[in-house]
Motif scaffolding. Structure first.
Motif, PDB file in Angstrom:
ATOM      1  N   ILE A   1       0.826  -1.300  -0.102  1.00  0.00           N
ATOM      2  CA  ILE A   1       0.025   0.038  -0.028  1.00  0.00           C
ATOM      3  C   ILE A   1       0.925   1.314  -0.143  1.00  0.00           C
ATOM      4  O   ILE A   1       0.617   2.221  -0.838  1.00  0.00           O
ATOM      5  N   LEU A   2       1.957   1.339   0.742  1.00  0.00           N
ATOM      6  CA  LEU A   2       2.902   2.379   0.739  1.00  0.00           C
ATOM      7  C   LEU A   2       3.622   2.403  -0.542  1.00  0.00           C
ATOM      8  O   LEU A   2       3.650   3.518  -1.004  1.00  0.00           O
ATOM      9  N   LEU A   3       4.115   1.474  -0.905  1.00  0.00           N
ATOM     10  CA  LEU A   3       4.746   1.388  -2.535  1.00  0.00           C
ATOM     11  C   LEU A   3       3.923   1.993  -3.584  1.00  0.00           C
ATOM     12  O   LEU A   3       4.559   2.606  -4.284  1.00  0.00           O
ATOM     13  N   GLN A   4       2.586   1.363  -3.520  1.00  0.00           N
ATOM     14  CA  GLN A   4       1.662   1.842  -4.537  1.00  0.00           C
ATOM     15  C   GLN A   4       1.471   3.227  -4.243  1.00  0.00           C
ATOM     16  O   GLN A   4       1.493   4.207  -5.410  1.00  0.00           O
ATOM     17  N   LYS A   5       1.354   3.902  -3.292  1.00  0.00           N
ATOM     18  CA  LYS A   5       1.260   5.266  -2.866  1.00  0.00           C
ATOM     19  C   LYS A   5       2.437   6.168  -3.623  1.00  0.00           C
ATOM     20  O   LYS A   5       2.282   7.191  -4.311  1.00  0.00           O
ATOM     21  N   VAL A   6       3.499   5.665  -3.260  1.00  0.00           N
ATOM     22  CA  VAL A   6       4.810   6.469  -3.492  1.00  0.00           C
ATOM     23  C   VAL A   6       4.902   6.295  -5.105  1.00  0.00           C
ATOM     24  O   VAL A   6       5.170   7.378  -5.947  1.00  0.00           O
TER      25      VAL A   6
ATOM     26  N   SER B   1       2.958   4.891  -7.590  1.00  0.00           N
ATOM     27  CA  SER B   1       1.927   5.082  -8.792  1.00  0.00           C
ATOM     28  C   SER B   1       1.742   6.590  -8.874  1.00  0.00           C
ATOM     29  O   SER B   1       1.356   7.050 -10.048  1.00  0.00           O
ATOM     30  N   SER B   2       1.620   7.018  -7.758  1.00  0.00           N
ATOM     31  CA  SER B   2       1.176   8.606  -7.897  1.00  0.00           C
ATOM     32  C   SER B   2       2.397   9.271  -8.546  1.00  0.00           C
ATOM     33  O   SER B   2       2.158  10.446  -9.233  1.00  0.00           O
ATOM     34  N   LYS B   3       3.641   8.937  -8.427  1.00  0.00           N
ATOM     35  CA  LYS B   3       4.645   9.404  -9.250  1.00  0.00           C
ATOM     36  C   LYS B   3       4.670   9.250 -10.764  1.00  0.00           C
ATOM     37  O   LYS B   3       4.855  10.099 -11.467  1.00  0.00           O
ATOM     38  N   GLU B   4       4.352   8.063 -11.004  1.00  0.00           N
ATOM     39  CA  GLU B   4       4.159   7.615 -12.215  1.00  0.00           C
ATOM     40  C   GLU B   4       2.916   8.186 -13.045  1.00  0.00           C
ATOM     41  O   GLU B   4       3.013   8.491 -14.270  1.00  0.00           O
ATOM     42  N   ALA B   5       2.026   8.508 -12.227  1.00  0.00           N
ATOM     43  CA  ALA B   5       0.704   8.845 -12.774  1.00  0.00           C
ATOM     44  C   ALA B   5       1.044  10.387 -13.331  1.00  0.00           C
ATOM     45  O   ALA B   5       0.592  10.932 -14.468  1.00  0.00           O
ATOM     46  N   VAL B   6       1.767  11.364 -12.675  1.00  0.00           N
ATOM     47  CA  VAL B   6       2.443  12.686 -13.110  1.00  0.00           C
ATOM     48  C   VAL B   6       3.345  12.472 -14.365  1.00  0.00           C
ATOM     49  O   VAL B   6       2.975  13.153 -15.350  1.00  0.00           O
ATOM     50  N   ASP B   7       4.367  11.416 -14.346  1.00  0.00           N
ATOM     51  CA  ASP B   7       4.904  11.316 -15.493  1.00  0.00           C
ATOM     52  C   ASP B   7       4.223  11.025 -16.634  1.00  0.00           C
ATOM     53  O   ASP B   7       4.260  11.459 -17.882  1.00  0.00           O
TER      54      ASP B   7
ATOM     55  N   GLU C   1       0.393  13.022  -5.187  1.00  0.00           N
ATOM     56  CA  GLU C   1       1.580  12.896  -4.839  1.00  0.00           C
ATOM     57  C   GLU C   1       1.720  13.303  -3.178  1.00  0.00           C
ATOM     58  O   GLU C   1       2.634  12.306  -2.559  1.00  0.00           O
ATOM     59  N   LEU C   2       1.095  14.293  -2.833  1.00  0.00           N
ATOM     60  CA  LEU C   2       1.216  14.702  -1.481  1.00  0.00           C
ATOM     61  C   LEU C   2       0.260  14.226  -0.264  1.00  0.00           C
ATOM     62  O   LEU C   2       0.606  14.332   0.517  1.00  0.00           O
ATOM     63  N   TRP C   3      -0.916  13.831  -1.010  1.00  0.00           N
ATOM     64  CA  TRP C   3      -1.902  13.413   0.100  1.00  0.00           C
ATOM     65  C   TRP C   3      -1.565  12.274   0.844  1.00  0.00           C
ATOM     66  O   TRP C   3      -0.652  11.313   0.245  1.00  0.00           O
ATOM     67  N   GLU C   4      -1.967  12.175   1.955  1.00  0.00           N
ATOM     68  CA  GLU C   4      -1.533  11.126   3.062  1.00  0.00           C
ATOM     69  C   GLU C   4       0.067  10.741   2.882  1.00  0.00           C
ATOM     70  O   GLU C   4       0.517   9.510   2.983  1.00  0.00           O
ATOM     71  N   GLY C   5       0.855  11.817   3.004  1.00  0.00           N
ATOM     72  CA  GLY C   5       2.218  11.556   3.005  1.00  0.00           C
ATOM     73  C   GLY C   5       2.866  11.774   1.609  1.00  0.00           C
ATOM     74  O   GLY C   5       2.778  10.927   0.787  1.00  0.00           O
ATOM     75  N   PRO C   6       3.893  12.499   1.656  1.00  0.00           N
ATOM     76  CA  PRO C   6       4.715  12.613   0.442  1.00  0.00           C
ATOM     77  C   PRO C   6       5.585  11.486   0.396  1.00  0.00           C
ATOM     78  O   PRO C   6       5.914  10.918   1.338  1.00  0.00           O
ATOM     79  N   ARG C   7       6.471  11.439  -0.612  1.00  0.00           N
ATOM     80  CA  ARG C   7       7.237  10.435  -0.918  1.00  0.00           C
ATOM     81  C   ARG C   7       8.412  10.119  -0.101  1.00  0.00           C
ATOM     82  O   ARG C   7       8.519   8.958   0.238  1.00  0.00           O
ATOM     83  N   ASN C   8       9.276  11.127   0.516  1.00  0.00           N
ATOM     84  CA  ASN C   8      10.368  10.952   1.415  1.00  0.00           C
ATOM     85  C   ASN C   8       9.896  10.335   2.624  1.00  0.00           C
ATOM     86  O   ASN C   8      10.336   9.592   3.258  1.00  0.00           O
ATOM     87  N   VAL C   9       8.502  10.720   3.114  1.00  0.00           N
ATOM     88  CA  VAL C   9       8.025  10.228   4.454  1.00  0.00           C
ATOM     89  C   VAL C   9       7.850   8.823   4.378  1.00  0.00           C
ATOM     90  O   VAL C   9       8.025   7.983   5.113  1.00  0.00           O
ATOM     91  N   LEU C  10       6.950   8.304   3.024  1.00  0.00           N
ATOM     92  CA  LEU C  10       6.558   7.097   3.058  1.00  0.00           C
ATOM     93  C   LEU C  10       7.825   6.072   2.772  1.00  0.00           C
ATOM     94  O   LEU C  10       7.772   5.034   3.102  1.00  0.00           O
ATOM     95  N   LEU C  11       8.842   6.481   1.872  1.00  0.00           N
ATOM     96  CA  LEU C  11       9.979   5.703   1.933  1.00  0.00           C
ATOM     97  C   LEU C  11      10.728   5.549   2.963  1.00  0.00           C
ATOM     98  O   LEU C  11      11.321   4.489   3.352  1.00  0.00           O
TER      99      LEU C  11
END
Length: 540
Positions: A389-394, A396-402, A434-444
């Motif tokens: 769930i954490l990896l998908q949030k990090v 998938s949201s990044k890939e969606a922007v790209d 990408e920011l909702w429910e924790g940005p990338r660096n926090v979840l990584l």
């Protein structure tokens, strides 16, 4: 010149986008061979009936609701805040268009959280709604999901007021369905819930809240999940706060709080986000007060992160379908756009991302519910699902922007025009996701801590082997070794040259592992297209 007059030659240009627009407007999001095949796997009822119901539901999503969503994106239709009525009463009314309010009511009247709705139907309808990228409805939908899950967790011990909240949110009362919200961020903490200072003071069977929440989306919701520090303790508890007390909604009289202002945001502009001052709001505690942070993250934020998985996948699928259609329609330099290798490579990458993310979102959703509802699931499986769930949030949201940026480029200069297509608007929304429910660096960092703390019983090599089950031993061993090696560096220490390099590698390795996990899930589906063949054939 003849007789002193200039000769004017008129050239008639008959070029039109009409054939492309006609096909685009006729697209039903469920007329997607890949999505239909996926839906068969997750359908938990008679397929023939379900198929017809989803086509009818998708017709509303792709038709009238899409038209309303596009109109809501216009600046003049964004939500506004009205502080006072004509008689100087403080009301803090969120002013929205009647069309948006009507669409919201229609979508919530689908009773997506009712016990009568199967998991498969719930998931597919949520996904389809997200294809419109209209956060004004999609965000409260996700928040209501978390509210319902939290209430259901303690269903047997709910006080009468909270029993009514659950009924209102799940099954409706007199045909009206509640909207939920979640207010956790404070100015000093952001994602750091333990840093909350909003104070909860006990008073008989309830509490009263005093202080400020700095980022509160859906201030028009009927109920909100609020985290607050219990007076005289170190505990951050979870509370359910009615926006209006009994009989006050019609009078626009809020329950002990004021809305300071609405936020001016990069994206999700149809969604009002606000700052709220609590001045004695009545709040009902739920669950053990000393477990508030765990409940907020483990239930409410987890549900929202799963929803972001659906949202990002649906956004990519919408973009891939419309970009593919345009590339088949548009002719430049004597060829269709998709007849150029560079453009075709980009389109193929878009399609793969959309399919891969969609397949993964449904798989993780199913696995999450399985571990939540099954008593004898192994701790290893529970851990895998939590991290996925954490990896998908990090990622998938990044890939969606790209992906959405790439889709915009397929449209060329028209890609930047917000009333030419919805892709620019959804691109901005994806950046907010990408920011909702924790940005990338926090979840990584959270994944790092989880793996580190549990390595004594679940080595990182075993975690990789579990996620990449089906790949060859060499691939599994390679990524397991790299992960184990990186975990020897303290990625939570004060930054230094070594751990900064390792942090970059940590993100790269986890991204590669998640990509392989997605590709593995996608392999279980035949190579179905995302547009019906007859749509392509229109432009031959």
């Amino acid at each position: 010149m003849e007789g002193g007059l200039a000769l004017v030659t008129k050239t008639k240009n008959t070029y039109s986008f009409d054939s492309f627009l006609s096909q685009r407007e006729q697209l039903n999001d469920f007329d997607n061979p890949f999505l239909v095949e996926l839906s068969k796997r997750y359908c938990d009822q008679d397929w023939a009936t379900f198929n017809q119901e989803m086509k009818a539901f998708s017709a509303k999503v792709s038709g009238r609701w899409r038209s309303i969503s596009n109109e809501m994106a216009r600046v003049e239709n964004h939500p506004r805040l009205r502080h006072y009525d004509a008689h100087n009463h403080r009301i803090d009314q969120i002013v929205r268009t009647s069309d948006q309010e009507m669409m919201e009511k229609e979508i919530f009247s689908e009773a997506l959280f009712s016990s009568q709705i199967s998991q498969g139907e719930h998931a597919i309808k949520r996904y389809l709604i997200h294809t419109n990228g209209e956060a004004g409805v999609a965000c409260p939908m996700a928040c209501t999901d978390g509210l319902v899950a939290l209430l259901e967790k303690f269903q047997d011990t709910l006080s009468p007021p909270l029993q009514k909240v659950l009924q209102h949110s799940k099954e409706g009362i007199d045909g009206e369905f509640a909207l939920g919200a979640q207010f956790m961020s404070e100015i000093q903490g952001g994602s750091n819930i333990p840093a909350n200072v909003l104070e909860a003071i006990p008073e008989k069977e309830h509490y009263k809240l005093y202080g400020n929440k700095f980022f509160c989306s859906v201030p028009q919701a009927d109920y909100s999940v609020v985290t607050a520090r219990v007076q005289g303790t170190d505990h951050v508890g979870v509370f359910i706060v009615p926006t209006w007390l009994e009989g006050d909604k019609e009078k626009e009289r809020r329950n002990g709080h004021e809305v300071n202002r609405l936020k001016w945001k990069l994206g999700t502009c149809e969604l009002p986000s606000s700052e709220i001052n609590y001045q004695g709001a009545i709040a009902y505690p739920i669950g053990p007060l000393e477990k508030g942070t765990a409940l907020a993250v483990g239930i409410v934020l987890t549900r929202s992160r799963i929803d972001i998985g659906f949202a990002t996948a649906a956004h990519m699928m919408r973009a891939a379908r419309e970009a593919s259609l345009y590339a088949r329609f548009r002719e430049v330099f004597g060829r269709k756009i998709d007849e150029f290798p560079m453009a075709k490579a980009q389109i193929d990458t878009l399609v793969n991302a959309a399919k891969r993310s969609t397949a993964t979102a449904f798989k993780i959703y199913q696995d999450y519910h399985h571990v939540e509802e099954t008593a004898n699931v192994s701790e290893q499986k529970r851990f895998d699902v939590r991290e996925l769930i954490l990896l998908q949030k990090v990622f998938s949201s990044k890939e969606a922007v790209d992906s959405l940026r790439t889709a915009i480029s397929i449209f060329g200069g028209h890609g930047a025009i917000e009333d030419f297509s919805s892709i620019p608007r959804i691109f901005r929304d994806a950046m907010v996701n990408e920011l909702w429910e924790g940005p990338r660096n926090v979840l990584l960092a959270q994944v790092y801590r989880d793996l580190k703390q549990n390595a004594y019983w679940y080595p990182p090599e075993d975690f990789v082997a579990s996620l990449l089950n089906g790949y060859d031993d060499k691939t599994i061993h390679s990524y397991g070794t790299r992960l184990k090696k990186l975990m020897k560096t303290n990625l939570y220490d004060t930054p230094n040259e070594e751990n900064i390099v390792a942090a970059r590698q940590w993100e790269q390795v986890l991204g590669d592992i998640f990509y392989l996990y997605q590709q593995q899930e996608l392999k279980s589906y035949p190579d179905f297209a995302i547009l019906p063949q007859e749509v392509y054939d229109t432009f031959l």
